[in-house]
Design a protein around this motif. Structure first.
Motif, PDB file in Angstrom:
ATOM      1  N   GLN A   1       3.228 -12.791  10.385  1.00  0.00           N
ATOM      2  CA  GLN A   1       2.244 -13.216   9.404  1.00  0.00           C
ATOM      3  C   GLN A   1       2.036 -12.156   8.331  1.00  0.00           C
ATOM      4  O   GLN A   1       1.946 -12.464   7.133  1.00  0.00           O
ATOM      5  CB  GLN A   1       0.920 -13.526  10.108  1.00  0.00           C
ATOM      6  CG  GLN A   1       0.991 -14.734  11.028  1.00  0.00           C
ATOM      7  CD  GLN A   1      -0.277 -14.898  11.846  1.00  0.00           C
ATOM      8  OE1 GLN A   1      -1.188 -14.087  11.771  1.00  0.00           O
ATOM      9  NE2 GLN A   1      -0.334 -15.957  12.654  1.00  0.00           N
ATOM     10  N   LEU A   2       1.960 -10.900   8.752  1.00  0.00           N
ATOM     11  CA  LEU A   2       1.775  -9.817   7.784  1.00  0.00           C
ATOM     12  C   LEU A   2       3.002  -9.649   6.903  1.00  0.00           C
ATOM     13  O   LEU A   2       2.873  -9.362   5.699  1.00  0.00           O
ATOM     14  CB  LEU A   2       1.471  -8.510   8.529  1.00  0.00           C
ATOM     15  CG  LEU A   2       0.113  -8.448   9.224  1.00  0.00           C
ATOM     16  CD1 LEU A   2       0.036  -7.211  10.124  1.00  0.00           C
ATOM     17  CD2 LEU A   2      -1.009  -8.419   8.191  1.00  0.00           C
ATOM     18  N   HIS A   3       4.177  -9.837   7.498  1.00  0.00           N
ATOM     19  CA  HIS A   3       5.409  -9.704   6.709  1.00  0.00           C
ATOM     20  C   HIS A   3       5.473 -10.787   5.627  1.00  0.00           C
ATOM     21  O   HIS A   3       5.844 -10.504   4.484  1.00  0.00           O
ATOM     22  CB  HIS A   3       6.623  -9.803   7.637  1.00  0.00           C
ATOM     23  CG  HIS A   3       7.930  -9.644   6.918  1.00  0.00           C
ATOM     24  ND1 HIS A   3       8.324  -8.448   6.373  1.00  0.00           N
ATOM     25  CD2 HIS A   3       8.916 -10.538   6.642  1.00  0.00           C
ATOM     26  CE1 HIS A   3       9.516  -8.596   5.792  1.00  0.00           C
ATOM     27  NE2 HIS A   3       9.886  -9.869   5.941  1.00  0.00           N
ATOM     28  N   VAL A   4       5.089 -12.021   5.967  1.00  0.00           N
ATOM     29  CA  VAL A   4       5.074 -13.107   4.982  1.00  0.00           C
ATOM     30  C   VAL A   4       4.081 -12.785   3.871  1.00  0.00           C
ATOM     31  O   VAL A   4       4.377 -12.948   2.675  1.00  0.00           O
ATOM     32  CB  VAL A   4       4.732 -14.434   5.667  1.00  0.00           C
ATOM     33  CG1 VAL A   4       4.496 -15.526   4.611  1.00  0.00           C
ATOM     34  CG2 VAL A   4       5.848 -14.861   6.605  1.00  0.00           C
ATOM     35  N   ALA A   5       2.894 -12.330   4.245  1.00  0.00           N
ATOM     36  CA  ALA A   5       1.881 -12.016   3.239  1.00  0.00           C
ATOM     37  C   ALA A   5       2.328 -10.883   2.329  1.00  0.00           C
ATOM     38  O   ALA A   5       2.124 -10.934   1.103  1.00  0.00           O
ATOM     39  CB  ALA A   5       0.564 -11.652   3.924  1.00  0.00           C
ATOM     40  N   LEU A   6       2.957  -9.856   2.902  1.00  0.00           N
ATOM     41  CA  LEU A   6       3.404  -8.715   2.096  1.00  0.00           C
ATOM     42  C   LEU A   6       4.544  -9.122   1.168  1.00  0.00           C
ATOM     43  O   LEU A   6       4.588  -8.710   0.001  1.00  0.00           O
ATOM     44  CB  LEU A   6       3.839  -7.580   3.021  1.00  0.00           C
ATOM     45  CG  LEU A   6       4.107  -6.228   2.363  1.00  0.00           C
ATOM     46  CD1 LEU A   6       2.879  -5.731   1.616  1.00  0.00           C
ATOM     47  CD2 LEU A   6       4.551  -5.211   3.406  1.00  0.00           C
ATOM     48  N   THR A   7       5.437  -9.964   1.651  1.00  0.00           N
ATOM     49  CA  THR A   7       6.540 -10.455   0.795  1.00  0.00           C
ATOM     50  C   THR A   7       5.993 -11.293  -0.347  1.00  0.00           C
ATOM     51  O   THR A   7       6.428 -11.159  -1.506  1.00  0.00           O
ATOM     52  CB  THR A   7       7.533 -11.284   1.627  1.00  0.00           C
ATOM     53  OG1 THR A   7       8.020 -10.496   2.725  1.00  0.00           O
ATOM     54  CG2 THR A   7       8.712 -11.737   0.776  1.00  0.00           C
ATOM     55  N   ALA A   8       5.033 -12.155  -0.043  1.00  0.00           N
ATOM     56  CA  ALA A   8       4.420 -12.967  -1.092  1.00  0.00           C
ATOM     57  C   ALA A   8       3.726 -12.087  -2.119  1.00  0.00           C
ATOM     58  O   ALA A   8       3.814 -12.332  -3.336  1.00  0.00           O
ATOM     59  CB  ALA A   8       3.436 -13.949  -0.476  1.00  0.00           C
ATOM     60  N   LEU A   9       3.027 -11.041  -1.656  1.00  0.00           N
ATOM     61  CA  LEU A   9       2.346 -10.133  -2.585  1.00  0.00           C
ATOM     62  C   LEU A   9       3.338  -9.445  -3.507  1.00  0.00           C
ATOM     63  O   LEU A   9       3.111  -9.332  -4.719  1.00  0.00           O
ATOM     64  CB  LEU A   9       1.548  -9.099  -1.796  1.00  0.00           C
ATOM     65  CG  LEU A   9       0.761  -8.086  -2.635  1.00  0.00           C
ATOM     66  CD1 LEU A   9      -0.326  -8.798  -3.443  1.00  0.00           C
ATOM     67  CD2 LEU A   9       0.165  -7.004  -1.745  1.00  0.00           C
TER      68      LEU A   9
END
Length: 559
Positions: free
Chosen positions: A544-552
């Motif tokens: 979940q954090l990896h997806v959020a960081l990639t989106a950011l």
């Protein structure tokens, strides 16, 4: 067998409209007039020929009236001059038929009370309509009424011809393109009108009185059976009305008017006038619009296909087959070329036109049927029709390299392969998804000049949805506590989290990449867990954090 047919009926709407539209009244029209209906007319022979035009009315009591006729006359007689002998009756009818008299009307009041058998047989043999009147009719009044109707129709025909000329003159003055010209021709004629090139490919059309499938199915084969002369004329097994279209003194195509099967005769003088003016307007339009009309036809067809604007799969197949694209036993593939930023390697300023021409040329060299056209500003579409055994990859590679040779920033996206033309919209949608997920400057896959669906990973998927507020809200909600902490305290916990996630949770690798000691990494990870209320040992939460960081990251680079 007696073919008597009563005519004491009110005129049908079509009958009344015939003369009003500028056509000469027919025999049926005249019989329906009150002045004739009062005589209780009955059709004895020639029921099938009541649509003959009446060009004049002739009252006669002569034994040889044909010498005073020019054709198209409605002959009125009391029967007094008819010969007694059958041979004389046959000669009388033969002379009327030879000059193309419209019909013979005989009054059964004075000499006869039933038509002579010899007269009925002679008229039936020559296909001449024979009408009897059971009651007295004022022939002079009939003549006055019918002649007024004929003169009125002639005046209306002149007015209609004038309107035709005015309509096409207006088109020419405003620089109308071929689509507008053909559309107006169909509206004025009430017939389907088709413009084709010399190899019998349909460039534009307007359907009237039939379906697109009926008009264009097997177009090339049907068109080749229809010859074209130097002037408008009717020909071929289907009775098309055609006229050549010229450009700078040379014939480059023709315009065809297709008959409506239910209407006989199909074409009159005004149809010919419409087609003549259509051909002239198209010749002028070709001078004003020099872009090859084949490109325009391909563009319009591809747009309609990609946006599923055809009424039925059969209509789509008929239209594309008429453009020369195989629609049976073929596999189809859509390719999109997005130009991106201008980076031409040519002096021509119209990048899309240059690229369109180059792609069309490259497609022809492969021998694979293809249509190329601009689907939207800066976006070109290509539709390939491949044989079952052909691979699409070499063709896509060739077209991709050609696009990059014209514009180095072009993005070439390949859709999914389909086996039916009606499914090609799905292939275009797949190519569009690839294009939407390809950021500017996205490196090409190794040894390939195009992008395809398997190339779309998480980062490119998130790029495609970067404008979706839900993606933006998710990244902000997940990471804002960490970002706010770094901003207030001057720390760099977000970078530490990035290293940790990239290292798949390996703390030693995280410390090395961040130039930190292991103890510092442990301390920072505990702080991150506290701020984000998460467990970094959980694979799901790390995802979940990896997806959020990639989106950011994507949102910061491509706001």
């Amino acid at each position: 067998m007696n073919d008597k047919h009563p005519t004491d009926r009110p005129p049908a709407a079509d009958d009344r409209d015939t003369s009003a539209a500028g056509h000469a009244p027919t025999v049926a029209d005249v019989l329906a007039l009150p002045v004739m209906a009062a005589g209780r007319p009955e059709v004895v022979t020639g029921v099938a020929h009541l649509d003959r035009p009446v060009r004049w009315v002739h009252i006669t009591e002569l034994t040889d009236p044909a010498s005073f006729l020019k054709g198209g006359e409605l002959v009125l007689t009391t029967g007094m001059p008819l010969p007694e002998d059958p041979a004389g009756v046959r000669r009388y009818v033969d002379e009327l038929a030879r000059v193309d008299a419209a019909a013979l009307v005989i009054e059964l009041v004075r000499r006869y009370h039933r038509p002579p058998d010899a007269l009925v047989q002679a008229c039936r043999a020559r296909g001449l309509p024979l009408i009897t009147l059971a009651k007295d009719v004022n022939f002079l009044e009939v003549t006055q009424v019918v002649h007024a109707l004929i003169l009125g129709s002639q005046a209306e025909a002149m007015r209609r011809t004038q309107r035709i000329h005015e309509a096409f003159t207006a088109l020419t003055l405003r620089g109308a393109g071929p689509e507008d010209v053909v559309r107006v021709a169909a509206q004025l004629s009430g017939q389907t009108v088709v413009l084709e090139n010399l190899v019998h490919q349909v460039l534009t059309y307007e359907v009237s009185g039939s379906t697109l499938e009926e008009a264009l199915t097997d177009w090339e084969q049907r068109s080749r059976k229809t010859p074209t002369g130097d002037h408008p004329g009717v020909g071929g097994p289907e009775g098309w009305l055609t006229a050549p279209v010229e450009y700078q003194g040379e014939r480059w195509g023709r315009v065809a008017m297709l008959p409506v099967r239910a209407v006989e005769p199909s074409f009159g003088p005004q149809h010919i006038t419409v087609l003549e003016r259509t051909a002239m307007a198209l010749a002028v339009a070709r001078l004003i619009h020099p872009t090859p009309w084949e490109r325009t036809a391909h563009r319009d067809a591809l747009r309609d296909l990609a946006e599923q604007r055809h009424h039925s799969p059969e209509d789509a197949r008929a239209r594309f087959a008429a453009l020369g694209l195989p629609t049976e036993d073929s596999r189809f593939l859509a390719i999109l070329v997005d130009l991106g930023t201008a980076d031409l390697r040519t002096s021509d300023s119209d990048e899309a036109a240059v690229l369109e021409g180059r792609l069309s040329e490259e497609a022809r060299t492969t021998g694979i049927p293809a249509l190329v056209g601009e689907l939207a500003p800066g976006r070109l579409g290509v539709l390939l029709a491949l044989r079952p055994s052909q691979s699409w990859r070499p063709v896509a590679e060739l077209l991709g390299r050609a696009a990059l040779d014209v514009a180095s920033t072009a993005v070439v996206s390949v859709g999914s392969e389909v086996t039916d033309l009606r499914d090609t919209a799905r292939s275009f949608r797949a190519a569009a998804r690839v294009a939407e997920a390809t950021p500017p400057g996205q490196p090409l896959p190794r040894d390939r000049s195009f992008h395809e669906l398997p190339d779309i990973g998480l980062r490119r998927l998130l790029y495609a949805f970067r404008e979706d507020p839900r993606i933006q809200e998710y990244a902000e909600r997940t990471l804002s506590p960490l970002i706010d902490h770094d901003t207030r305290h001057g720390t760099d916990l977000l970078t530490t989290l990035r290293h940790y996630l990239d290292a798949s949770g390996n703390k030693t690798t995280t410390a090395r990449r961040g130039g930190l000691s292991r103890e510092t990494v442990y301390q920072r990870l505990r702080t991150i867990e506290r701020l984000l209320a998460c467990d970094l040992e959980s694979g799901e939460e790390r995802t979940q954090l990896h997806v959020a960081l990639t989106a950011l990251d994507i949102l910061r680079v491509h706001p």
